[in-house]
Each structure stands twice: as C-alpha cells, then as structure tokens.
Design a protein around this motif. Sequence first.
Motif, PDB file in Angstrom:
ATOM      1  N   PRO A  47       0.797  -1.228   0.000  1.00  0.00           N
ATOM      2  CA  PRO A  47       0.000   0.000   0.000  1.00  0.00           C
ATOM      3  C   PRO A  47       0.831   1.280   0.000  1.00  0.00           C
ATOM      4  O   PRO A  47       0.273   2.370  -0.104  1.00  0.00           O
ATOM      5  CB  PRO A  47      -0.809  -0.115   1.289  1.00  0.00           C
ATOM      6  N   VAL A  48       2.141   1.151   0.127  1.00  0.00           N
ATOM      7  CA  VAL A  48       3.015   2.323   0.221  1.00  0.00           C
ATOM      8  C   VAL A  48       3.471   2.755  -1.167  1.00  0.00           C
ATOM      9  O   VAL A  48       4.027   1.952  -1.924  1.00  0.00           O
ATOM     10  CB  VAL A  48       4.243   2.030   1.103  1.00  0.00           C
ATOM     11  N   LEU A  49       3.244   4.016  -1.500  1.00  0.00           N
ATOM     12  CA  LEU A  49       3.713   4.568  -2.769  1.00  0.00           C
ATOM     13  C   LEU A  49       5.189   4.925  -2.591  1.00  0.00           C
ATOM     14  O   LEU A  49       5.544   5.979  -2.064  1.00  0.00           O
ATOM     15  CB  LEU A  49       2.888   5.805  -3.126  1.00  0.00           C
ATOM     16  N   LEU A  59       2.803  -2.333 -10.694  1.00  0.00           N
ATOM     17  CA  LEU A  59       1.563  -2.769 -10.067  1.00  0.00           C
ATOM     18  C   LEU A  59       1.563  -4.289  -9.898  1.00  0.00           C
ATOM     19  O   LEU A  59       1.886  -5.028 -10.831  1.00  0.00           O
ATOM     20  CB  LEU A  59       0.365  -2.350 -10.905  1.00  0.00           C
ATOM     21  N   GLU A  60       1.179  -4.738  -8.721  1.00  0.00           N
ATOM     22  CA  GLU A  60       1.047  -6.168  -8.464  1.00  0.00           C
ATOM     23  C   GLU A  60      -0.138  -6.733  -9.249  1.00  0.00           C
ATOM     24  O   GLU A  60      -1.024  -5.989  -9.687  1.00  0.00           O
ATOM     25  CB  GLU A  60       0.848  -6.412  -6.975  1.00  0.00           C
ATOM     26  N   ASP A  96      -3.706   5.493  -3.428  1.00  0.00           N
ATOM     27  CA  ASP A  96      -2.321   5.932  -3.631  1.00  0.00           C
ATOM     28  C   ASP A  96      -1.629   5.147  -4.743  1.00  0.00           C
ATOM     29  O   ASP A  96      -0.911   5.716  -5.568  1.00  0.00           O
ATOM     30  CB  ASP A  96      -1.523   5.781  -2.340  1.00  0.00           C
ATOM     31  N   ARG A  97      -1.840   3.838  -4.755  1.00  0.00           N
ATOM     32  CA  ARG A  97      -1.135   2.999  -5.712  1.00  0.00           C
ATOM     33  C   ARG A  97      -1.765   3.003  -7.102  1.00  0.00           C
ATOM     34  O   ARG A  97      -1.072   2.814  -8.103  1.00  0.00           O
ATOM     35  CB  ARG A  97      -1.065   1.560  -5.198  1.00  0.00           C
ATOM     36  N   LEU A  98      -3.100   3.189  -7.154  1.00  0.00           N
ATOM     37  CA  LEU A  98      -3.791   2.995  -8.429  1.00  0.00           C
ATOM     38  C   LEU A  98      -4.130   4.304  -9.139  1.00  0.00           C
ATOM     39  O   LEU A  98      -4.077   4.376 -10.374  1.00  0.00           O
ATOM     40  CB  LEU A  98      -5.067   2.189  -8.194  1.00  0.00           C
ATOM     41  N   PHE A  99      -4.469   5.328  -8.394  1.00  0.00           N
ATOM     42  CA  PHE A  99      -4.904   6.581  -9.028  1.00  0.00           C
ATOM     43  C   PHE A  99      -3.681   7.403  -9.413  1.00  0.00           C
ATOM     44  O   PHE A  99      -3.368   8.428  -8.813  1.00  0.00           O
ATOM     45  CB  PHE A  99      -5.814   7.358  -8.087  1.00  0.00           C
TER      46      PHE A  99
END
Length: 205
Positions: A47-49, A59-60, A96-99
């Motif tokens: 979850p950490v950017l 991306l996983e 955080d990771r996707l947007f």
Amino acid sequence: MSHALVLLGHADPKSFNAALAQAYTDAFRAAGGTATLVTLSDLRFDPVLRHGHGDGQALEPDLLALRRAFESAHHVAWFFPTYWASPPAVVRGVVDRLFLPNWAFRYGSGPLPEGLMRGRSARMVTTMDSPALWYAFSHNRAIHGAFVSGTLRFVGFGPIRTRTIYGVRTLSQASRERWVRSMAELARVDCAKAPAQLLPAAAAL
C-alpha cells in the motif's frame, strides 16, 4: 446494461459495512445491472507509494486486475467505515497505488488536471460513530471534502452520491437491519442513473 464495481473497505466479512455492501450489490443486480464486489483487504499489494508519482513501482497482479475492473465499470461504489475522519488505510492504499498520473488524471498546459475517470458515476457509503453535528462542526465534514471532492471528483467521477450513517456505536440491531434494507433503494437509483456507455477516451486507457 450498467456494470458496478463495489469496493468494500472493511476486512471483517461479518461487519456492518460488509452487510451494506452485499445488500447493495445484490440490489444492483436485481435492478438489471451487473456488479462485482471486491473486498480490498483480500488484495495482495504494497500500500506504500514508494517513489511518489515517479516511475519504478510496478503494479502487483491484484492491482492490475482491479485497474481493469475500474476501466470496465460504469459506476463505482465505495463502502467503508470512517476512521480518524478519513477512509481506512486499505482504501487510501488502493487510491495511492492505483490513481496515478496518466491513468486516473493528467495535467495539460493549465493548472488543473483532467480527470480520466470521467464518464463514470460513483457512490460513497461510510459509517461512523460520530453524530452528524459533531462531524460537521468539529471535523468540517472531512471525509466528504478529502475523499469525495479531493479524490473522486479530482479524477473525474461524476455524479457522486453519498450516504453517511452516523452514530453507529449506538445503533440497535433493528436500525442496522433497516439501513441494510435501505441499500436496495440506493442501488436502484444508481443503476438507473449510471452512464449507459463509457466515454471512449476513458474506456481506452
């Protein structure tokens, strides 16, 4: 046919939020749409950017699958409890990771970004222990400003509808059950008003 992506931000499958999300999903389908329910805590991802909005963090697989689910959804509904006047960590981690730039939004020559999730409606259903007046006057409706306006509207979702359930700590079981049943009406409204087609520019991302 409208397709909804329903995102549950509570890890407990027996939680009030889980019951609300499931009732909404079932009702969206009953209203003539299709719906996919995803429990965010089941996803395996960091979850950490790690590098901000720079390159270098792939991306996983679970996030890639969720990205495809966003791209194919006409409507996205978020269900989560309010913790510390904000969404839970798993919701923030997904955002955080996707947007990311050039997928969820992009900057052009002007000072404001273009939201690339345009053409999709959204719904936020959140629960909190705080009473409505305390939340409004003490916290300035923080989650509605930060998540609804600062996140969902920023990346182009619209229209965005919300439902906030206050004072959950003192709700009776009968009240909780009434709230669960009320999700059917929200789903019917959202299914009827969801965009019939995705905008080509957004769908082609």
